[in-house]
Design a protein around this motif. Structure first.
Motif, mmCIF file in Angstrom:
data_model
loop_
_atom_site.group_PDB
_atom_site.id
_atom_site.type_symbol
_atom_site.label_atom_id
_atom_site.label_comp_id
_atom_site.label_asym_id
_atom_site.label_seq_id
_atom_site.Cartn_x
_atom_site.Cartn_y
_atom_site.Cartn_z
ATOM 1 N N SER A 54 79.885 30.817 15.765
ATOM 2 C CA SER A 54 78.599 31.445 15.486
ATOM 3 C C SER A 54 78.373 32.587 16.471
ATOM 4 N N PRO A 55 77.534 33.580 16.096
ATOM 5 C CA PRO A 55 77.234 34.683 17.023
ATOM 6 C C PRO A 55 76.667 34.187 18.347
ATOM 7 N N GLU A 56 75.844 33.088 18.289
ATOM 8 C CA GLU A 56 75.239 32.576 19.535
ATOM 9 C C GLU A 56 76.335 32.051 20.456
ATOM 10 N N LEU A 57 77.288 31.317 19.857
ATOM 11 C CA LEU A 57 78.372 30.769 20.673
ATOM 12 C C LEU A 57 79.236 31.882 21.235
ATOM 13 N N GLN A 58 79.482 32.896 20.420
ATOM 14 C CA GLN A 58 80.268 34.036 20.899
ATOM 15 C C GLN A 58 79.575 34.710 22.078
ATOM 16 N N ARG A 59 78.255 34.888 21.956
ATOM 17 C CA ARG A 59 77.503 35.524 23.051
ATOM 18 C C ARG A 59 77.540 34.657 24.297
ATOM 19 N N ALA A 60 77.368 33.343 24.096
ATOM 20 C CA ALA A 60 77.362 32.429 25.250
ATOM 21 C C ALA A 60 78.728 32.425 25.936
ATOM 22 N N LEU A 61 79.794 32.413 25.150
ATOM 23 C CA LEU A 61 81.139 32.434 25.725
ATOM 24 C C LEU A 61 81.374 33.720 26.507
ATOM 25 N N ALA A 62 80.859 34.817 25.974
ATOM 26 C CA ALA A 62 81.050 36.103 26.652
ATOM 27 C C ALA A 62 80.309 36.158 27.988
ATOM 28 N N SER A 63 79.279 35.297 28.142
ATOM 29 C CA SER A 63 78.456 35.377 29.355
ATOM 30 C C SER A 63 79.022 34.547 30.506
ATOM 31 N N ILE A 64 79.991 33.659 30.230
ATOM 32 C CA ILE A 64 80.527 32.819 31.319
ATOM 33 C C ILE A 64 81.763 33.498 31.925
ATOM 34 N N PRO A 65 82.130 33.132 33.165
ATOM 35 C CA PRO A 65 83.288 33.778 33.806
ATOM 36 C C PRO A 65 84.564 33.614 32.974
ATOM 37 N N GLU A 66 85.441 34.580 33.089
ATOM 38 C CA GLU A 66 86.629 34.623 32.244
ATOM 39 C C GLU A 66 87.492 33.382 32.387
ATOM 40 N N SER A 67 87.642 32.885 33.634
ATOM 41 C CA SER A 67 88.512 31.727 33.826
ATOM 42 C C SER A 67 87.942 30.500 33.108
ATOM 43 N N GLN A 68 86.618 30.360 33.122
ATOM 44 C CA GLN A 68 85.999 29.226 32.427
ATOM 45 C C GLN A 68 86.092 29.413 30.915
ATOM 46 N N ARG A 69 85.887 30.648 30.480
ATOM 47 C CA ARG A 69 85.951 30.949 29.040
ATOM 48 C C ARG A 69 87.344 30.620 28.510
ATOM 49 N N GLU A 70 88.356 31.031 29.276
ATOM 50 C CA GLU A 70 89.744 30.780 28.893
ATOM 51 C C GLU A 70 89.983 29.277 28.742
ATOM 52 N N ALA A 71 89.501 28.505 29.728
ATOM 53 C CA ALA A 71 89.712 27.061 29.710
ATOM 54 C C ALA A 71 89.018 26.434 28.497
ATOM 55 N N VAL A 72 87.783 26.850 28.239
ATOM 56 C CA VAL A 72 87.038 26.293 27.093
ATOM 57 C C VAL A 72 87.744 26.656 25.777
ATOM 58 N N LEU A 73 88.167 27.911 25.651
ATOM 59 C CA LEU A 73 88.843 28.351 24.418
ATOM 60 C C LEU A 73 90.118 27.550 24.182
ATOM 61 N N LEU A 74 90.913 27.380 25.227
ATOM 62 C CA LEU A 74 92.209 26.724 25.049
ATOM 63 C C LEU A 74 92.035 25.229 24.750
ATOM 64 N N ILE A 75 91.121 24.579 25.463
ATOM 65 C CA ILE A 75 91.031 23.121 25.327
ATOM 66 C C ILE A 75 90.136 22.721 24.146
ATOM 67 N N HIS A 76 88.963 23.312 24.077
ATOM 68 C CA HIS A 76 88.003 22.838 23.079
ATOM 69 C C HIS A 76 88.155 23.516 21.732
ATOM 70 N N LEU A 77 88.578 24.771 21.713
ATOM 71 C CA LEU A 77 88.636 25.486 20.438
ATOM 72 C C LEU A 77 90.058 25.580 19.895
ATOM 73 N N GLU A 78 91.017 25.866 20.755
ATOM 74 C CA GLU A 78 92.393 25.897 20.266
ATOM 75 C C GLU A 78 93.041 24.521 20.348
ATOM 76 N N LEU B 228 94.384 22.664 22.596
ATOM 77 C CA LEU B 228 95.578 22.346 23.372
ATOM 78 C C LEU B 228 95.243 21.176 24.286
ATOM 79 N N SER B 229 96.265 20.401 24.655
ATOM 80 C CA SER B 229 96.022 19.358 25.652
ATOM 81 C C SER B 229 95.830 20.046 27.000
ATOM 82 N N VAL B 230 95.275 19.302 27.970
ATOM 83 C CA VAL B 230 95.042 19.868 29.307
ATOM 84 C C VAL B 230 96.375 20.316 29.910
ATOM 85 N N ALA B 231 97.407 19.479 29.740
ATOM 86 C CA ALA B 231 98.713 19.814 30.310
ATOM 87 C C ALA B 231 99.267 21.107 29.691
#
Lengths: 217, 208
Positions: free
Chosen positions: B146-170, B172-175
């Protein structure tokens, strides 16, 4: 750009592929940097440079020495790791170590300046320039080696990489200078030893970056 | 009781799927390392297999970070060109994922900077009714977000955004995600936790 164009590009890249020699390991390059520095120090001693003068030194001497070693290790690591994709964490730690080292060396020197009431012996700038020059001479070959690595690797910011190379290698030169310099006055140590890496980086970063860009092509 | 059994079954199935995906990704990582080492020796066939197998991963990676599909395809090509030019920097004793990830991330960052620079130079004669300039595009996009989620993701630091994208959206396992990014699993978990917490603060209890 269409997705078919991408697949065509990939096939062309594969068709025109040429073999490459992987860059050396970071550890090997660091060892080579230190080895070159040792050779420079031995040549300097053999051609009449001052011998080490460690006896009777105080805690401030040790503090500056540790700061210079830390700055040298950190900046050199940051320069090398920053030019290799996927080694960002090492580059970050290297930069932090370099800053901590420079702050320690400068801070301890400033504290030593504040402690001593007597005027500095001689003209601090003249003797300091001599120490800066000597540190640069001892550090220039290792700096060129690091730049050669940057030219072969993937230095996206050649000026930053060259600056870090200059800082790290001249700090290494300053270590040898600090160990052998008889002048222990706080102001001289601050200007001639602790500040040497920064002064030289300001002068050498651009030409070294130019070398990296030239040899990269 | 039935619900608890179903939830436990779903959880174990999901962890089996993740385990299978992780084993699959270990084999994939080993395959890529072998092909990349062969490519450095001049093996064109291995190189072509590697590039074509990487293509969907990179499209997904870039697609989640850039809005325009055409620009995204340009960036995917830029990643491959960078990878080709930098292939001598890969050492086969080190993992392939973090190396590729660094190149891809830099290509996306360069593209976003280029968009911002172009937008800053262009002077719009009429702005009413025209679409917003590219520089104001958030650096995260996905058809499913959703646009709200996209905006919220854009507002957090890149390293956290990357982690959230990889684990929760893509998913991937943590490993897997840690290997891809090149950090320890505990560091990645911490980033994901902080990112998720920041999203929850903005979007409520179940932000994803």
């Amino acid at each position: 750009m269409s997705s078919r164009a991408t697949e065509t590009l990939l096939r062309e890249l594969a068709r025109e592929l040429e073999p490459v020699q992987p860059i050396p390991k970071l550890r090997s390059t660091l060892i080579a940097v230190v080895s070159l520095w040792l050779i420079a120090v031995l040549v300097d001693a053999w051609t009449g440079g001052p011998p080490p003068a460690i006896a009777g030194r105080n805690l401030a001497f040790v503090g500056v020495l540790l700061g210079l070693i830390s700055a040298s290790a950190g900046a050199t690591l940051a320069a090398l790791a920053g030019a290799v994709p996927g080694r960002g964490d090492e580059a970050k730690w290297g930069r932090a170590l370099a800053v901590a080292g420079l702050v320690l060396a400068a801070g301890v020197s400033l504290w030593a300046v504040a402690q001593v009431e007597a005027a500095a012996s001689g003209a601090p700038w003249a003797t300091s320039l001599a120490c800066i020059r000597r540190a640069t001479v001892l550090g220039i070959l290792p700096a060129l080696l690091v730049c050669a690595f940057l030219a072969r690797a993937w230095a996206r910011k050649p000026l930053v990489g060259a600056g870090l190379a200059a800082t790290g290698c001249v700090a290494l030169g300053s270590v040898a200078v600090h160990l052998s310099c008889p002048a222990g006055a706080g102001l001289h140590v601050l200007l001639g030893h602790a500040f040497a890496p920064l002064v030289t980086t300001a002068i050498l970063a651009l030409p070294l970056a130019g070398l990296v860009v030239y040899f990269r092509r | 009781m039935e619900d608890r059994r179903r939830t436990s079954e779903a959880r174990s199935q999901s962890s089996e799927e993740r385990e299978a995906r992780w084993q699959g990704s270990e084999e994939r990582e080993a395959r890529w390392r072998t092909w990349m080492a062969a490519a450095q020796r001049g093996d064109s066939a291995a190189y072509e297999k590697l590039l074509l197998e990487l293509l969907p991963y990179l499209r997904r990676f870039v697609g989640r970070r850039l809005r325009d599909p055409e620009t995204g395809e340009d960036v995917v090509q830029a990643v491959f060109l960078s990878m080709h030019r930098a292939r001598q920097t890969y050492r086969s004793e080190r993992p392939f994922g973090p190396w590729l990830h660094a190149i891809a991330r830099n290509a996306v960052t360069d593209q976003l900077r280029s968009i911002r620079r172009r937008s800053g130079r262009e002077i719009s004669l009429e702005t009413e009714g025209l679409p917003e300039p590219a520089a104001r595009e958030v650096a995260v996009t996905d058809a499913g977000l959703s646009p709200e989620l996209q905006r919220a993701l854009a507002s957090i630091p890149e390293s956290q955004r990357e982690a959230v994208l990889l684990i929760h959206l893509e998913e991937l396992s943590v490993a897997e995600a840690a290997a891809w990014v090149g950090v320890s699993q505990s560091a990645l978990k911490l980033r994901a936790h902080r990112g998720y917490r920041a999203l929850r603060a903005q979007l409520g209890e179940h932000p994803l």
